[in-house]
Design a protein around this motif. Structure first.
Motif, PDB file in Angstrom:
ATOM      1  N   CYS A 379       0.800  -1.236   0.000  1.00 17.80           N
ATOM      2  CA  CYS A 379       0.000   0.000   0.000  1.00 17.80           C
ATOM      3  C   CYS A 379       0.834   1.288   0.000  1.00 17.80           C
ATOM      4  N   ARG A 380       0.562   2.181  -0.941  1.00 20.58           N
ATOM      5  CA  ARG A 380       1.303   3.460  -1.019  1.00 20.58           C
ATOM      6  C   ARG A 380       1.080   4.303   0.232  1.00 20.58           C
ATOM      7  N   CYS A 395      -4.942   0.762   2.692  1.00 22.21           N
ATOM      8  CA  CYS A 395      -5.979   1.785   2.641  1.00 22.21           C
ATOM      9  C   CYS A 395      -7.175   1.445   1.755  1.00 22.21           C
ATOM     10  N   GLY A 396      -6.982   0.593   0.783  1.00 16.47           N
ATOM     11  CA  GLY A 396      -8.096   0.312  -0.128  1.00 16.47           C
ATOM     12  C   GLY A 396      -8.356   1.433  -1.119  1.00 16.47           C
ATOM     13  N   ASN A 397      -7.529   2.479  -1.107  1.00 15.76           N
ATOM     14  CA  ASN A 397      -7.765   3.589  -2.025  1.00 15.76           C
ATOM     15  C   ASN A 397      -6.462   4.067  -2.668  1.00 15.76           C
ATOM     16  N   CYS A 398      -5.622   3.105  -3.065  1.00 19.51           N
ATOM     17  CA  CYS A 398      -4.439   3.454  -3.857  1.00 19.51           C
ATOM     18  C   CYS A 398      -4.332   2.398  -4.960  1.00 19.51           C
ATOM     19  N   CYS A 401      -3.523  -1.170  -3.604  1.00 20.09           N
ATOM     20  CA  CYS A 401      -4.618  -1.844  -2.900  1.00 20.09           C
ATOM     21  C   CYS A 401      -5.731  -2.233  -3.883  1.00 20.09           C
TER      22      CYS A 401
END
Ligand code: ADP
Ligand code: ZN
Length: 607
Positions: A379-380, A395-398, A401
């Motif tokens: 994850c970034r 995060c689920g938003n990069c 992910c």
């Protein structure tokens, strides 16, 4: 419904003046601490809400709050925005006439201002210090406090002198604020500004609404255009490039392809530069193509994307620049295209600078961290926050992910690459090494008889782009160094040994073709409008039109009147009286007085 008659004086000001129902994060604590006379060092991400942390204590305390800021070009807008909510503010800097400065000085002396913004070089003049000594001061706020750091990219020598404030005004509380917060910079700020005893308020640096995405560069400009047209048509955004020339070329390219864009760099005439900045702030869907000279303090809330066409020098810089996206909390993108050439270029720039060895070492380490972020398999966001000393979960938003890269055992490939570098005596750059690997009969290969090497052609199974991807990972993993010379000569490091000897295996990330624009697959994310019904949307459009007209008449940026978020709430609630309008977040007493009747009438006319 918020209680706008709170008995807590700070909350009362937040609600009645600024029109917000509640404090965010640590704001309440910071405001109370400073209002009681305490010193503070505030680390909060861009868009976190730093301004209220000194504005409200200035209103609560006797005297004028003095805000030190290097952002002269933005002072007028800041003062206008405060006037809109009924706060008495002015500024002192080199852009104003003598008469204007005299008037502001008089107001300061007579206690007629709540806030005064001052450029640091102005503050340090004997005249200004004497003025302040003769006046009642509520507090000193030192904005963009990282400018005091000599290692940072925003260093301002005048900031070092600000320690004088503590010596000359020991009884006046000071609050220093920044969005740059690696531990080293933070310690430097505390030390140089003599804020060692100040209470530190460190917020989470996460910006969950920003989606991070780093793609492999093939044709950067074209990839950028696809990204903008596919995901952000009609949106405001910032594109960062390294050089002035590239800024100009990219802006032209975008304009030629129907994306309205303006250039911004330090080599432009001052008038044109500030003109472009003003247009970007005032108009709704312009793309600013800029060098890093652009952006500090830009508080335009609806920047929907920040794109990098070149690799930033450090994670601090990257995080600060990308942080300019999505201050309003709505979804935004941080997009970057990066390639091997970027690494070579950055290494060369570090080497060719006039800085001393120590400085170069620090810059080199910063670049390594940036490369690590680009080549990470995890994850970034975790990686970014970790850099600022904060732990988090995936995060689920990069991009990683959302679309996890496939990794594979690349030990053999890596060994081939490392031996190819070794066999050409560690005297050549990436292009040549890859030619040797792929068995290309280039002139250079023939000239050096590298077609005779045992490594010639051992990498025929992969293409040029695949080898470049492996090369970048070799650099990011620290197995290979790009030499500080004009050719980008590749050298093996100590870490390469165990890999060559077969004592250590290497996980590599599978090369993927740069993704095509998602235009057909996914609709542009219409998050902002999607939660409105058709009638609400129509009202929102009317309000936008009204806001544009009003902003033009008052000569201020539209968001100074109301944010999109506030207007969306109005469109949903359709208030038909002043009292109903008062309950909307972002509507304070002064705005109610100025615009309330117009808005209520506008809504009534549609009923
Ligand atoms: P920073 O200086 O930390 O980048 P700003 O002070 O410009 O951030 O605030 C970012 C945005 O958030 C502004 O539009 C501001 O009006 C809004 N904001 C700040 N505090 C609050 C709050 N408590 N409630 C609602 N909005 C807020
Ligand atoms: Zn992630």
């Amino acid at each position: 419904m918020p209680d706008k008659n709170s008995s807590d004086p700070a909350l009362h000001i937040l609600q009645s003046v600024f029109g917000y129902p509640s404090f965010r994060g640590q704001q309440a604590e910071i405001v109370n601490h400073v209002a009681r006379g305490g010193d503070a060092l505030v680390l909060m991400p861009t868009g976190g809400g730093k301004s209220l942390c000194y504005q409200i204590p200035s209103l609560l305390r006797d005297g004028v709050g003095v805000v030190v800021s290097p952002l002269i070009a933005l002072m007028q807008d800041q003062v206008d925005a405060l006037a809109e909510v009924g706060v008495r503010a002015a500024f002192l800097n080199s852009t104003q006439s003598f008469d204007e400065a005299m008037r502001t000085e008089r107001q300061v002396r007579n206690g007629e201002l709540d806030l005064v913004y001052v450029a640091p070089e102005r503050l340090m003049t004997p005249r200004c210090l004497e003025l302040l000594e003769a006046s009642k001061i509520a507090l000193f706020a030192i904005d963009e406090a990282h400018c005091v750091s000599q290692w940072g990219h925003d260093f301002r020598p005048e900031y070092i002198k600000l320690s004088v404030l503590h010596e000359r005004f020991p009884a006046v509380p000071r609050i220093a604020l920044t969005a740059t917060a690696d531990p080293q910079t933070c310690a430097e700020i505390a030390h140089r500004l003599q804020l060692d005893d100040a209470r530190q308020f460190v917020s989470s640096f996460d910006r969950p609404n920003i989606r991070y995405q780093i793609v492999e560069k093939a044709n950067g400009r074209k990839q950028l255009l696809d990204f903008i047209q596919g995901e952000h048509p009609g949106d405001a955004g910032i594109v960062y490039c390294l050089s002035r020339k590239k800024v100009e070329e990219t802006a032209e390219f975008l304009n030629a392809h129907g994306v309205p864009a303006l250039p911004y760099h330090a080599g432009m005439e001052m008038a044109q530069r500030t003109g472009n900045q003003a247009r970007f702030l005032r108009e709704e869907s312009l793309v600013m193509v800029a060098t890093i000279a652009f952006g500090m303090g830009i508080d335009k809330p609806d920047v929907r994307f920040v794109a990098h066409l070149d690799l930033p020098k450090s994670i601090e810089g990257y995080y600060q620049e990308t942080g300019r996206a999505g201050r309003d909390g709505a979804p935004a993108d941080a997009w970057m295209a990066y390639g091997l050439q970027d690494v070579v270029q950055q290494r060369r720039m570090i080497d060719e600078s006039d800085a001393d060895e120590n400085f170069k070492r620090v810059q080199s380490a910063k670049l390594d961290a940036m490369l690590g972020l680009c080549e990470t398999l995890s994850c970034r966001r975790v990686r970014l926050l970790d850099y600022f000393g904060q732990t988090s979960a995936p995060c689920g938003n990069c991009d990683i992910c959302l679309n996890p890269p496939v990794s594979y055992d690349g030990t053999v490939q890596m060994q081939k690459l490392l031996s190819a570098i070794y066999r050409v005596d560690q005297r050549f750059g990436a292009a040549h090494v890859i030619d040797v690997l792929r068995g290309v009969d280039s002139d250079k290969v023939k000239q050096w008889r590298h077609d005779q090497l045992s490594t010639f052609g051992i990498g025929r199974d992969l293409g040029d782009t695949e080898w470049r991807a492996i090369m970048r990972q070799a650099i990011a993993l620290g197995l290979v160094e790009v030499d500080h010379d004009a050719y980008g000569t590749l050298k093996l490091t100590e870490k390469a040994r165990p890999v060559l000897r077969g004592e250590q295996s290497i996980q590599l990330r599978e090369y993927r073709k740069p993704a095509k624009s998602r235009r057909q697959a996914v609709k542009p994310r219409g998050f902002v409008e999607s939660d409105l019904s058709a009638t609400e949307q129509a009202l929102f459009e009317k309000l936008r039109w009204w806001r544009m007209e009003t902003a033009r008449r008052h000569n201020v940026p539209a968001y100074v009147i109301f944010h999109d978020a506030t207007m969306r709430e109005i469109a949903k609630a359709k208030p038909l009286s002043i009292d109903e309008l008062r309950t909307i977040s972002g509507v304070g007493e002064k705005k109610l007085e100025t615009y309330g009747d117009e808005i209520v009438a506008l809504i009534a006319s549609l009923e």
